[in-house]
Design a protein around this motif. Structure first.
Motif, PDB file in Angstrom:
ATOM      1  N   GLY A 140      37.626 -81.093  51.739  1.00 25.62           N
ATOM      2  CA  GLY A 140      37.653 -81.080  50.283  1.00 25.62           C
ATOM      3  C   GLY A 140      38.181 -82.336  49.612  1.00 25.62           C
ATOM      4  O   GLY A 140      38.290 -82.382  48.404  1.00 25.62           O
ATOM      5  N   VAL A 141      38.512 -83.362  50.388  1.00 27.90           N
ATOM      6  CA  VAL A 141      39.032 -84.590  49.790  1.00 27.90           C
ATOM      7  C   VAL A 141      37.873 -85.526  49.425  1.00 27.90           C
ATOM      8  O   VAL A 141      37.858 -86.111  48.351  1.00 27.90           O
ATOM      9  N   CYS A 142      36.919 -85.698  50.306  1.00 28.97           N
ATOM     10  CA  CYS A 142      35.669 -86.424  50.103  1.00 28.97           C
ATOM     11  C   CYS A 142      35.822 -87.846  49.544  1.00 28.97           C
ATOM     12  O   CYS A 142      35.354 -88.148  48.448  1.00 28.97           O
ATOM     13  N   PRO A 143      36.474 -88.761  50.274  1.00 30.00           N
ATOM     14  CA  PRO A 143      36.562 -90.150  49.812  1.00 30.00           C
ATOM     15  C   PRO A 143      35.244 -90.874  50.055  1.00 30.00           C
ATOM     16  O   PRO A 143      34.436 -90.465  50.890  1.00 30.00           O
ATOM     17  N   LYS A 144      35.045 -91.932  49.331  1.00 29.97           N
ATOM     18  CA  LYS A 144      33.815 -92.711  49.479  1.00 29.97           C
ATOM     19  C   LYS A 144      33.980 -93.696  50.642  1.00 29.97           C
ATOM     20  O   LYS A 144      34.962 -94.433  50.694  1.00 29.97           O
ATOM     21  N   GLU A 181      50.297 -84.287  53.859  1.00 27.13           N
ATOM     22  CA  GLU A 181      49.697 -85.626  53.888  1.00 27.13           C
ATOM     23  C   GLU A 181      48.273 -85.584  54.419  1.00 27.13           C
ATOM     24  O   GLU A 181      47.970 -84.860  55.361  1.00 27.13           O
ATOM     25  N   TRP A 182      47.412 -86.390  53.829  1.00 29.88           N
ATOM     26  CA  TRP A 182      46.058 -86.623  54.311  1.00 29.88           C
ATOM     27  C   TRP A 182      45.991 -88.072  54.761  1.00 29.88           C
ATOM     28  O   TRP A 182      46.551 -88.947  54.113  1.00 29.88           O
ATOM     29  N   VAL A 183      45.307 -88.324  55.831  1.00 22.19           N
ATOM     30  CA  VAL A 183      45.106 -89.696  56.296  1.00 22.19           C
ATOM     31  C   VAL A 183      43.660 -90.049  55.977  1.00 22.19           C
ATOM     32  O   VAL A 183      42.732 -89.414  56.485  1.00 22.19           O
ATOM     33  N   ILE A 184      43.468 -91.053  55.130  1.00 26.22           N
ATOM     34  CA  ILE A 184      42.124 -91.491  54.757  1.00 26.22           C
ATOM     35  C   ILE A 184      41.866 -92.815  55.456  1.00 26.22           C
ATOM     36  O   ILE A 184      42.531 -93.812  55.186  1.00 26.22           O
ATOM     37  N   VAL A 185      40.904 -92.793  56.368  1.00 22.93           N
ATOM     38  CA  VAL A 185      40.605 -93.945  57.213  1.00 22.93           C
ATOM     39  C   VAL A 185      39.319 -94.609  56.712  1.00 22.93           C
ATOM     40  O   VAL A 185      38.259 -93.984  56.727  1.00 22.93           O
ATOM     41  N   ALA A 186      39.436 -95.858  56.295  1.00 26.28           N
ATOM     42  CA  ALA A 186      38.272 -96.595  55.812  1.00 26.28           C
ATOM     43  C   ALA A 186      37.302 -96.864  56.955  1.00 26.28           C
ATOM     44  O   ALA A 186      37.706 -97.029  58.109  1.00 26.28           O
ATOM     45  N   ASN A 187      36.033 -96.898  56.622  1.00 28.62           N
ATOM     46  CA  ASN A 187      34.996 -97.182  57.602  1.00 28.62           C
ATOM     47  C   ASN A 187      35.239 -98.557  58.223  1.00 28.62           C
ATOM     48  O   ASN A 187      35.479 -99.517  57.521  1.00 28.62           O
ATOM     49  N   GLY A 188      35.245 -98.634  59.550  1.00 26.09           N
ATOM     50  CA  GLY A 188      35.463 -99.897  60.243  1.00 26.09           C
ATOM     51  C   GLY A 188      36.886-100.132  60.703  1.00 26.09           C
ATOM     52  O   GLY A 188      37.178-101.147  61.324  1.00 26.09           O
ATOM     53  N   THR A 189      37.800 -99.206  60.410  1.00 25.36           N
ATOM     54  CA  THR A 189      39.178 -99.337  60.871  1.00 25.36           C
ATOM     55  C   THR A 189      39.210 -99.153  62.383  1.00 25.36           C
ATOM     56  O   THR A 189      38.619 -98.211  62.904  1.00 25.36           O
ATOM     57  N   PRO A 190      39.890-100.037  63.123  1.00 23.97           N
ATOM     58  CA  PRO A 190      39.940 -99.904  64.582  1.00 23.97           C
ATOM     59  C   PRO A 190      40.601 -98.592  65.011  1.00 23.97           C
ATOM     60  O   PRO A 190      41.615 -98.187  64.428  1.00 23.97           O
ATOM     61  N   PRO A 191      40.043 -97.918  66.027  1.00 26.67           N
ATOM     62  CA  PRO A 191      40.603 -96.650  66.497  1.00 26.67           C
ATOM     63  C   PRO A 191      42.053 -96.764  66.964  1.00 26.67           C
ATOM     64  O   PRO A 191      42.825 -95.826  66.822  1.00 26.67           O
ATOM     65  N   GLU A 192      42.440 -97.925  67.503  1.00 21.98           N
ATOM     66  CA  GLU A 192      43.813 -98.121  67.973  1.00 21.98           C
ATOM     67  C   GLU A 192      44.805 -98.022  66.811  1.00 21.98           C
ATOM     68  O   GLU A 192      45.897 -97.497  66.948  1.00 21.98           O
TER      69      GLU A 192
END
Length: 90
Positions: free
Chosen positions: A51-55, A68-79
């Motif tokens: 239900g957060v649905c970030p772009k 807390e929600w963790v919003i991970v931008a596309n391309g962020t390294p998995p490490e």
């Protein structure tokens, strides 16, 4: 009858499946993240929409931090993402 069983994972990280599909990061993030979290007994679970649905990002939620929600931008390294969840272990 209700029976209780001991859980193997110490924590659960929930990942929004809809975000993964939308950003096309499923294989790039899921497998390395699972591999990094497994030794610490942290389970990565894919869920329905949170239900957060970030772009252009993926939403993750740590069961140890309910507010807390963790919003991970596309391309962020998995490490870098794994380090976020591993620093709270202890």
């Amino acid at each position: 009858m209700i029976r209780l069983s001991k859980a193997k994972p110490t924590a659960i990280v929930m990942a929004c499946e809809k975000c993964f599909k939308r950003t096309h990061t499923k294989d790039k993030l899921t497998k390395p993240l699972k591999k990094a979290l497994k030794p610490q007994r942290i389970k990565l679970v894919r869920t329905r929409c949170l239900g957060v649905c970030p772009k252009d990002a993926v939403v993750l939620h740590d069961s140890r931090k309910p507010r807390e929600w963790v919003i991970v931008a596309n391309g962020t390294p998995p490490e870098e993402v794994a380090a976020l969840f591993l620093e709270t272990v202890g």
